[in-house]
Each structure stands twice: as C-alpha cells, then as structure tokens.
Design a protein around this motif. Structure first.
Motif, PDB file in Angstrom:
ATOM      1  N   ASP A 193       2.175  32.184  14.478  1.00 57.17           N
ATOM      2  CA  ASP A 193       1.723  32.706  13.181  1.00 57.17           C
ATOM      3  C   ASP A 193       1.054  34.060  13.356  1.00 57.17           C
ATOM      4  O   ASP A 193       0.370  34.307  14.342  1.00 57.17           O
ATOM      5  N   SER A 199     -11.966  27.986  10.404  1.00 52.84           N
ATOM      6  CA  SER A 199     -12.586  26.759   9.914  1.00 52.84           C
ATOM      7  C   SER A 199     -14.079  26.746  10.193  1.00 52.84           C
ATOM      8  O   SER A 199     -14.890  26.410   9.322  1.00 52.84           O
ATOM      9  N   ASP A 325     -10.413  26.964   1.590  1.00 55.52           N
ATOM     10  CA  ASP A 325      -9.222  26.363   0.996  1.00 55.52           C
ATOM     11  C   ASP A 325      -8.553  27.303  -0.004  1.00 55.52           C
ATOM     12  O   ASP A 325      -7.328  27.319  -0.134  1.00 55.52           O
ATOM     13  N   ALA A 328      -6.485  29.768   1.985  1.00 55.18           N
ATOM     14  CA  ALA A 328      -5.245  29.140   2.435  1.00 55.18           C
ATOM     15  C   ALA A 328      -4.256  28.985   1.280  1.00 55.18           C
ATOM     16  O   ALA A 328      -3.038  29.174   1.450  1.00 55.18           O
ATOM     17  N   ARG A 329      -4.766  28.667   0.099  1.00 54.47           N
ATOM     18  CA  ARG A 329      -3.885  28.511  -1.074  1.00 54.47           C
ATOM     19  C   ARG A 329      -3.266  29.849  -1.453  1.00 54.47           C
ATOM     20  O   ARG A 329      -2.054  29.936  -1.719  1.00 54.47           O
ATOM     21  N   GLY A 332      -0.610  30.941   1.038  1.00 53.24           N
ATOM     22  CA  GLY A 332       0.580  30.096   1.109  1.00 53.24           C
ATOM     23  C   GLY A 332       1.337  29.943  -0.191  1.00 53.24           C
ATOM     24  O   GLY A 332       2.413  29.329  -0.223  1.00 53.24           O
ATOM     25  N   LYS A 333       0.827  30.539  -1.281  1.00 50.59           N
ATOM     26  CA  LYS A 333       1.416  30.250  -2.602  1.00 50.59           C
ATOM     27  C   LYS A 333       2.825  30.797  -2.757  1.00 50.59           C
ATOM     28  O   LYS A 333       3.661  30.185  -3.445  1.00 50.59           O
ATOM     29  N   LEU A 337       4.276  27.962   2.886  1.00 53.73           N
ATOM     30  CA  LEU A 337       3.953  27.617   4.259  1.00 53.73           C
ATOM     31  C   LEU A 337       2.496  27.206   4.392  1.00 53.73           C
ATOM     32  O   LEU A 337       1.636  27.663   3.641  1.00 53.73           O
ATOM     33  N   THR A 338       2.215  26.360   5.352  1.00 47.45           N
ATOM     34  CA  THR A 338       0.841  25.972   5.644  1.00 47.45           C
ATOM     35  C   THR A 338       0.213  27.017   6.542  1.00 47.45           C
ATOM     36  O   THR A 338       0.732  27.322   7.619  1.00 47.45           O
ATOM     37  N   VAL A 339      -0.896  27.575   6.108  1.00 46.61           N
ATOM     38  CA  VAL A 339      -1.589  28.594   6.895  1.00 46.61           C
ATOM     39  C   VAL A 339      -2.442  27.894   7.948  1.00 46.61           C
ATOM     40  O   VAL A 339      -3.213  26.983   7.620  1.00 46.61           O
ATOM     41  N   PRO A 340      -2.310  28.288   9.209  1.00 47.59           N
ATOM     42  CA  PRO A 340      -3.106  27.626  10.252  1.00 47.59           C
ATOM     43  C   PRO A 340      -4.600  27.834  10.040  1.00 47.59           C
ATOM     44  O   PRO A 340      -5.043  28.930   9.688  1.00 47.59           O
TER      45      PRO A 340
END
Length: 400
Positions: A193, A199, A325, A328-329, A332-333, A337-340
């Motif tokens: 990625d 986090s 969150d 990440a949304r 990825g929108k 894809l899921t963002v690490p």
C-alpha cells in the motif's frame, strides 16, 4: 518546494541533516515556511512557543482543520521525517484549490518547533508547551551540549522566551489535527500500500543510566584493581537487546557520554541513554525493568555505582477513533479498498496534541523502512499519493 528545502542544513560529509532548534538551519527552514504561506495568501503567525501557523480563513472562528508536521531533524537525519508532512500540506492545499474546493471550516498548516529534541534532549518541545505538557519553568531549565539554555537560544533567534507556556486558547480553535508522515518502518511496503492510517503510538520513554567508577591509568592499572564503568555499560547494552527480543519490543542505547574520555584512561563515568518502546505499557515496564535489574547486577559485580533517571515518558496514544475511521472512510470511498491501519513506535506532535484535540495520522510508504538516517526515502509517486490522500481528507473534513 522539495528542491528548495533539500540543501538547508545538509552536512556535506554525512549527507544527513542537522536542522537543530533555534540554529541557522532552523531559521532558514522557518523563513521558507513563511514564504510558502505568504505566496499562497495565507495569514502567517508564530505563536508564543515558536510554532509557525499559516491560516486560510478566520483563525478565531474555531473548529479549524489543521495539518502539518515539523522541519527540524535528528543529528544527520533524513530528508523526509517532518518536512514531507509540511511540504505535503502546502501541496494538498494547492491541489484543493485546483479542484475548486469550497472551505466551510478554517484550515491551518503548522510547523511545530523542536519536534526531534536533538538539541535540548526533549522531543516535541513546541507542541508540549502548547498543550501544557511542559511548563515554562521546565523548558527554561533545558540546556544543549554546549550549556546554552533554551531561553538563550530562543532569544538569539529573535523569539521571546518569557512568553512561552500553555496555549489553551489556540487549542480551543482546533477541531481536528491530521499529520502526514513518512512511515518509519516497512509495514506499507510489505502490504503493498502507498498510504496508511495510524491507529496508535506505542508508549515510549528515555532513561539515563549513570555508571560511576574510578578513573585510572589504562596502562598501569591491573585488571583486577579496576572499577571500570565501561564494562557494566557494555553488558547493559547487550542486556537491553536481549530483553527487547524476549518481549517483542525495542530498546536502544544510542547516545553515550564518557568522562574523562581519554584513550589511555579508565573512565570515571559512563552515561548512556536508553530509548525503549513497546506495544503496551506492561511490556515496556518489563523491558525497562529487566534492563535496570541487569545493569545493577553488573554494576555491583564491578564495584560501580549506578543511578537510573527517567528523563521523559509518553504513554500509549490511541488516536481519536472517530477521526481515524473517518479518514479510512474518506480514503476508501472511491476505490472500495480497505485502507491499512497500523501502529507506530515513533513519537509525533500528533501524539502530544491527542490529549487536547482529535488527532489522526497518515503514513506514506517507505520502501527501506529506514528513518533518522540519510538513507531515509520515499518514492515520488508515493509522495504524490500521500498529497492526494491528504487533500481528500482535508476536503472531507473542511469542505463539507
């Protein structure tokens, strides 16, 4: 922008950067920041603690979205740690203006002063002062290796050291702080990625180990008669590596001072600084406790006196979950894809501010994982991806 910053504070021998707080190189970086702000028609200001701000919109309106990082460096540091976040912030603003974005919240770009702590031994001085985690009295007692105090250094650079201290009014204006940073590790490289979301920051601290023995002649003193603190120090370095490996943590003795520091003299004092970090507080306590116990055993065996002083400590920092969150949304929108989301063992201004305002971080892939070194690197396309990601995040937060 990158080309303009590259030569500032670069050492011709090592190829690394020596941009220490309140030095000439630091002043050049500060001048560059102000020029970038003014070239974009932003409102520029330096706060009471020497942090620099570039505002789009009314600074007093409140609920501002702030981004940025720092421009100082560790000794012989790399080009990306800190500056990538500041350059990317200006570039992200340019990108948003190119998109015709309409801002509904004030936006600010910040350069926090003395983040690395290379000169005065304490990291994140600018943000710590602002957040009230470092008092003016404590800051005034900080000195560099030449005995120059922080107040003297600030005054020489044209700032008023008597003004420093907590800045709750400024913090109250901030609705969210997002810091982009080159990753200091290889998690993104291993996952493939370009960009990730932080986090948490591992708990970490610095401990000073003072081993006191007896100075004597290196050529005439029998081994059996020596009280050599270097032996205890060397064994403690190995113990730190062993304890860290057992716990799945990290521990580093990266700085040492020796007295009298003569080639033909047994030392009277060996002072070493331990940096240790772990994923949780319990593990960190186990590692540091194990290192100290081993050090005391070695010191006793060699007739050495030992003092251990915790000079700084930062508990685990969980970044604001809602903001994390949301990042990440936003990222990825469009792709689905899921963002690490990954943790880090490195401290940042975002971690200091997290106790006062919602904070989050973006990481840009570092293919080598090397940091705090001239070999630190991020590919241009990854840096561009980071700018676009930051622009997307700022648009999602400040252009609703």
């Amino acid at each position: 922008m990158w080309a303009e910053l590259l030569p500032i504070g670069r050492h011709p021998g090592s190829g690394g950067y020596r941009r220490y707080a309140w030095t000439g190189a630091d002043a050049e970086c500060r001048d560059w920041f102000r020029e970038q702000a003014e070239a974009r028609g932003l409102t520029y200001e330096a706060d009471r603690n020497g942090n620099q701000w570039a505002w789009l919109g009314d600074p007093a309106a409140g609920d501002a979205v702030v981004t940025g990082s720092h421009l100082d460096s560790v000794p012989d540091g790399g080009a990306f740690d800190g500056p990538l976040g500041v350059v990317s912030s200006f570039a992200a603003l340019d990108e948003l203006r190119g998109r015709g974005a309409r801002f509904t919240r004030p936006l600010a770009i910040v350069n926090f002063g003395d983040e690395e702590g290379a000169r005065f031994g304490l990291a994140c001085v600018g943000s710590r002062l602002t957040a009230g985690q470092l008092t003016a009295e404590q800051a005034h007692r900080l000195t560099d290796g030449d005995g120059v105090t922080l107040p003297r250094a600030m005054e020489a650079a044209g700032y008023d050291p008597e003004a420093i201290g907590p800045d709750p009014e400024r913090l109250a204006r901030i609705g969210a702080f997002v810091e982009l940073h080159v990753e200091q590790g290889r998690a993104l490289d291993l996952s493939g990625d370009q960009v990730g979301v932080a986090s948490a920051i591992w708990p970490h601290g610095r401990w000073r180990f003072d081993f006191r023995g007896e100075a004597n002649h290196a050529g005439t003193t029998r081994l059996a008669d020596r009280r050599d603190p270097m032996l205890s120090y060397a064994q403690t370095v190995l113990a730190a590596r062993r304890e860290a490996e057992l716990a799945g943590a990290v521990a580093t003795f990266g700085k040492i001072a020796v007295e009298p520091n003569g080639v033909n003299a047994i030392p009277s004092l060996v002072r070493g600084w331990l940096d240790s970090r772990a994923a949780d507080q319990e593990t960190l306590d186990e590692v540091v406790g194990g290192v100290e116990r081993a050090a005391r055993e070695y010191a006793t065996a060699h007739g050495i006196d030992l003092d251990v002083v915790r000079e700084s400590f930062t508990p685990v920092v969980e970044f604001d979950h809602a903001l994390r969150d949301e990042l990440a949304r936003i990222l990825g929108k469009d792709t689905g894809l899921t963002v690490p989301v990954l943790g880090t063992g490195a401290g940042h201004d975002a971690g200091i501010l997290s106790g006062s305002v919602p904070t989050a971080m973006l990481f840009v892939r570092n293919p080598t994982g090397v940091s705090h070194s001239p070999a630190e690197f991020a590919a241009e396309d990854d840096c561009v991806a980071g700018v676009r990601a930051l622009a997307d995040v700022l648009e999602g937060l400040a252009c609703r």
